[in-house]
Design an enzyme around this catalytic site. Sequence first.
Site, short mmCIF file in Angstrom:
data_model
loop_
_atom_site.label_atom_id
_atom_site.label_comp_id
_atom_site.label_asym_id
_atom_site.label_seq_id
_atom_site.Cartn_x
_atom_site.Cartn_y
_atom_site.Cartn_z
N ASP A 161 35.28 39.30 44.32
CA ASP A 161 35.45 39.87 42.01
C ASP A 161 33.35 39.58 42.26
OD1 ASP A 161 35.45 40.45 40.35
OD2 ASP A 161 36.85 39.36 39.40
N ASN A 166 32.11 36.23 36.06
CA ASN A 166 32.35 35.90 37.04
C ASN A 166 32.15 34.47 37.38
OD1 ASN A 166 35.65 36.43 37.20
ND2 ASN A 166 34.60 37.38 39.21
N ASP A 179 36.04 32.24 40.88
CA ASP A 179 36.74 33.30 41.06
C ASP A 179 36.54 34.02 42.46
OD1 ASP A 179 37.86 33.35 38.52
OD2 ASP A 179 37.38 35.54 37.54
N GLU A 181 39.07 34.15 44.96
CA GLU A 181 39.94 35.31 44.83
C GLU A 181 40.47 36.38 45.99
OE1 GLU A 181 40.17 34.85 42.06
OE2 GLU A 181 40.84 36.69 41.23
#
Length: 288
Positions: A161, A166, A179, A181
């Site tokens: 991402d 972020n 972030d 994930e």
Amino acid sequence: MAPAAESVPIFPAYDLGAQFEVMRLVRERAGVPAPRALWYEPDPEPLGMPFFVMEREDGLVPPDVMPYTFAGWLLDAAPEQARRLQDETVKILAAVHDAPVRPAELAFLGAAGLRAHVEDQRAYYAWAHGGRRIPLLERAFDWLEAHWPQDPGPDVLTWGDARPGNVMYRDFLPVAVLDWEMAAAGPRELDLGWMIFLHRFFQDITEALELPGMPDFMRREDVCRTYRELTGHEPRDMDFYEMYAALRHGIIMARVWQRRIHFGEQPEPADPDDLVLHRAALERMLGG
């Protein structure tokens, strides 16, 4: 914390242990200022679901709502400040991709490679939208197959991402990269295409409302030039990777809108393609 099932999560699974490990790796091996990961608790008993704990950091984040292209500190920045932030954000990608990490150390992220990445997205699409197919997104999958890169190149650790929203900044320098994930092992261009397209997504919304936005920010030629100067790698097949980013973002945004429908925040559209917030941009891309 992992989201509760009744919240209609965006993703089918949240591997907090993997996020914890990626943050540790990029901080220790790549020098990326991911917050220091302190501990991971897989047992849901203490808080009702698994969680991890990281150090707190302070800084400014370019907002998503309303997008940083509408108003705020980044839009108000001088051109040289915005360019400094852009270049420093591209440096994050260069550091992550060139991190001295052995392939075996990334096995916890699942199968590596572009084909595995796309097939994982197909599975995600089926999970998120199998009950009501979205023809526009399926056309984009078909486009990818028709324009598959001849040589995707070696796999590296990717952020997933990758975008300014972020990152926390102070004085236009990154102080916390967040972030993880969507981290995966795959071609470098996965992150480059995502970063370029996500700004385009916000810029398109801004221009649709007849606001100037930031047309000179995160342009493909500038991002790729900076990345090449930092790494020696010439980004390839960027039309493909930006299309893939638009498709991936379409799956996510359609899931977000379905959550809103589920909770009664908006009605279900007659045309499922309208679940894709950037439908017009994706249609233009498919049209060449």
